[in-house]
Design an enzyme around this catalytic site. Structure first.
Site, PDB file in Angstrom:
ATOM      1  N   LYS A 230       1.017  -1.487  -0.113  1.00  0.00           N
ATOM      2  CA  LYS A 230      -0.224   0.036   0.524  1.00  0.00           C
ATOM      3  C   LYS A 230       0.506   1.441  -0.009  1.00  0.00           C
ATOM      4  CE  LYS A 230      -3.694  -2.210   2.881  1.00  0.00           C
ATOM      5  NZ  LYS A 230      -4.081  -2.463   4.210  1.00  0.00           N
TER       6      LYS A 230
ATOM      7  N   GLU B 116       8.442   1.399  -5.161  1.00  0.00           N
ATOM      8  CA  GLU B 116       8.170   1.213  -3.666  1.00  0.00           C
ATOM      9  C   GLU B 116       7.989   2.794  -3.164  1.00  0.00           C
ATOM     10  OE1 GLU B 116       7.100  -0.077  -1.821  1.00  0.00           O
ATOM     11  OE2 GLU B 116       8.040  -2.085  -1.302  1.00  0.00           O
ATOM     12  N   ASP B 117       7.732   2.512  -1.770  1.00  0.00           N
ATOM     13  CA  ASP B 117       7.815   3.583  -1.118  1.00  0.00           C
ATOM     14  C   ASP B 117       9.050   3.948  -0.156  1.00  0.00           C
ATOM     15  OD1 ASP B 117       6.716   1.073   0.371  1.00  0.00           O
ATOM     16  OD2 ASP B 117       5.777   2.234   1.959  1.00  0.00           O
TER      17      ASP B 117
ATOM     18  N   ASP C 272      13.700  -1.140   2.991  1.00  0.00           N
ATOM     19  CA  ASP C 272      14.974  -1.754   4.815  1.00  0.00           C
ATOM     20  C   ASP C 272      15.670  -2.684   4.484  1.00  0.00           C
ATOM     21  OD1 ASP C 272      14.594  -0.523   7.485  1.00  0.00           O
ATOM     22  OD2 ASP C 272      13.483  -2.089   7.402  1.00  0.00           O
TER      23      ASP C 272
ATOM     24  N   LYS D 126      17.159   2.928   3.108  1.00  0.00           N
ATOM     25  CA  LYS D 126      17.695   2.751   4.278  1.00  0.00           C
ATOM     26  C   LYS D 126      18.903   1.754   4.139  1.00  0.00           C
ATOM     27  CE  LYS D 126      14.067   3.291   7.447  1.00  0.00           C
ATOM     28  NZ  LYS D 126      12.858   2.422   8.277  1.00  0.00           N
TER      29      LYS D 126
ATOM     30  N   PHE E  11      12.817   4.404  11.735  1.00  0.00           N
ATOM     31  CA  PHE E  11      10.744   4.510  11.589  1.00  0.00           C
ATOM     32  C   PHE E  11      10.465   6.113  11.027  1.00  0.00           C
ATOM     33  CE2 PHE E  11       6.552   3.815  11.397  1.00  0.00           C
ATOM     34  CZ  PHE E  11       6.751   2.740  11.038  1.00  0.00           C
ATOM     35  N   VAL E  12       9.601   5.425   9.805  1.00  0.00           N
ATOM     36  CA  VAL E  12       9.429   7.001   9.037  1.00  0.00           C
ATOM     37  C   VAL E  12       7.825   6.374   8.957  1.00  0.00           C
ATOM     38  CG1 VAL E  12      11.335   7.934   8.155  1.00  0.00           C
ATOM     39  CG2 VAL E  12      10.116   6.614   6.572  1.00  0.00           C
TER      40      VAL E  12
ATOM     41  N   ARG F 168      -0.307   7.919   6.573  1.00  0.00           N
ATOM     42  CA  ARG F 168      -0.379   8.355   5.542  1.00  0.00           C
ATOM     43  C   ARG F 168      -0.427   9.154   4.684  1.00  0.00           C
ATOM     44  NH1 ARG F 168       1.155   2.230   3.789  1.00  0.00           N
ATOM     45  NH2 ARG F 168      -0.312   0.844   5.325  1.00  0.00           N
TER      46      ARG F 168
HETATM   47  P1  5GP Z   1      11.800  -4.263   3.486  1.00  0.00           P
HETATM   48  O1  5GP Z   1      12.447  -4.860   4.978  1.00  0.00           O
HETATM   49  O2  5GP Z   1      11.753  -5.720   3.079  1.00  0.00           O
HETATM   50  O3  5GP Z   1      12.547  -3.454   2.594  1.00  0.00           O
HETATM   51  O4  5GP Z   1      10.565  -3.363   3.920  1.00  0.00           O
HETATM   52  C1  5GP Z   1       9.049  -4.057   3.870  1.00  0.00           C
HETATM   53  C2  5GP Z   1       7.953  -3.075   3.876  1.00  0.00           C
HETATM   54  O5  5GP Z   1       8.298  -2.657   5.549  1.00  0.00           O
HETATM   55  C3  5GP Z   1       8.099  -2.228   3.193  1.00  0.00           C
HETATM   56  O6  5GP Z   1       7.859  -1.986   2.392  1.00  0.00           O
HETATM   57  C4  5GP Z   1       7.317  -0.685   4.046  1.00  0.00           C
HETATM   58  O7  5GP Z   1       5.862  -0.915   3.904  1.00  0.00           O
HETATM   59  C5  5GP Z   1       7.654  -1.014   5.412  1.00  0.00           C
HETATM   60  N1  5GP Z   1       8.888   0.154   6.511  1.00  0.00           N
HETATM   61  C6  5GP Z   1       9.994  -0.586   6.287  1.00  0.00           C
HETATM   62  N2  5GP Z   1      10.634   0.319   7.252  1.00  0.00           N
HETATM   63  C7  5GP Z   1       9.559   1.370   6.722  1.00  0.00           C
HETATM   64  C8  5GP Z   1       9.858   2.499   7.486  1.00  0.00           C
HETATM   65  O8  5GP Z   1      10.914   3.272   8.271  1.00  0.00           O
HETATM   66  N3  5GP Z   1       8.394   2.907   7.819  1.00  0.00           N
HETATM   67  C9  5GP Z   1       6.978   2.473   7.550  1.00  0.00           C
HETATM   68  N4  5GP Z   1       6.100   3.317   7.541  1.00  0.00           N
HETATM   69  N5  5GP Z   1       7.406   1.048   6.899  1.00  0.00           N
HETATM   70  C10 5GP Z   1       8.105   0.655   6.667  1.00  0.00           C
END
Ligand code: 5GP
Length: 184
Positions: free
Chosen positions: A50, A106-107, A110, A138, A159-160, A172
């Site tokens: 989302k 992607e947003d 992480d 990140k 965490f953002v 959001r």
């Molecule tokens: P990944 O760890 O697989 O790269 O990220 C998975 C998902 O975790 C991201 O698409 C996002 O939805 C969520 N996520 C990771 N870091 C953050 C953050 O700092 N803030 C928020 N709100 N979601 C995050």
């Protein structure tokens, strides 16, 4: 914050990290880079739901060339502020990507596990190539070797929230990116 409909956002202390103006400027630059790509080849831009719905809608409007839109839903199991690394597909594409150039939007990256899972899952459908674009990255949090092709901002492992990114479904709609300082 309490609404008249009884819904209540999770209480958080947060501070602005990236302003609306900074986001708008960077999205325009990314749009120009992706315009150049779309002028060379036909691209399917995939909004990874989302979190990327806000970024995606601004980004596609900054692309001044033909581009197709598709949507993919993902959810990662885990608690509110930590990704578990287990990803599931909640909504699939509605078109074949065989022989096509796919741009995953992607947003945030992480641990990189979501993008790793998605690129591997989609690669099995034999696209011409898969490119990735993330508003936020990140680098210090990565758990897999993953390098996005287009990045808006590199940020520390905080965490953002905001600009599509949530905390427990809320925030959001915050128009800028904020760093969460503490839970109240
Ligand atoms: P990944 O760890 O697989 O790269 O990220 C998975 C998902 O975790 C991201 O698409 C996002 O939805 C969520 N996520 C990771 N870091 C953050 C953050 O700092 N803030 C928020 N709100 N979601 C995050």
């Amino acid at each position: 914050m309490a609404n008249t409909n009884g819904m209540q956002s999770a209480p958080l202390k947060f501070s602005k990290m990236i302003s609306e103006a900074e986001i708008a400027k960077r999205v325009k630059e990314l749009g120009a880079e992706i315009t150049a790509l779309c002028q060379k080849e036909s691209v399917i831009a995939v909004c990874v739901l989302k979190g990327s719905f806000v970024f995606y809608s601004d980004l596609v409007r900054a692309i001044e060339a033909d581009v197709k839109s598709e949507f993919l839903g993902t959810a990662s199991y885990g608690n509110a502020m930590q990704s578990s690394g287990e990803v599931k597909l909640t909504l699939d594409l509605t078109t074949s990507i065989e022989g096509k150039t796919v741009l995953l939007v992607e947003d945030i990256i992480d641990t990189g596990l979501t993008m790793d899972f998605l690129t591997k899952t989609l690669a099995a459908r034999k696209p011409k190539k898969i490119l990735t674009c993330s508003l936020l990255f990140k680098p210090d949090a990565l758990k897999v070797d993953f390098k996005p092709d287009y990045v808006g901002f590199k940020i520390p492992s905080d965490f953002v929230i905001g600009y599509g990114l949530d905390y427990q479904g809320f925030y959001r709609n915050l128009p800028y990116i904020a760093r969460v300082e503490s839970l109240n």
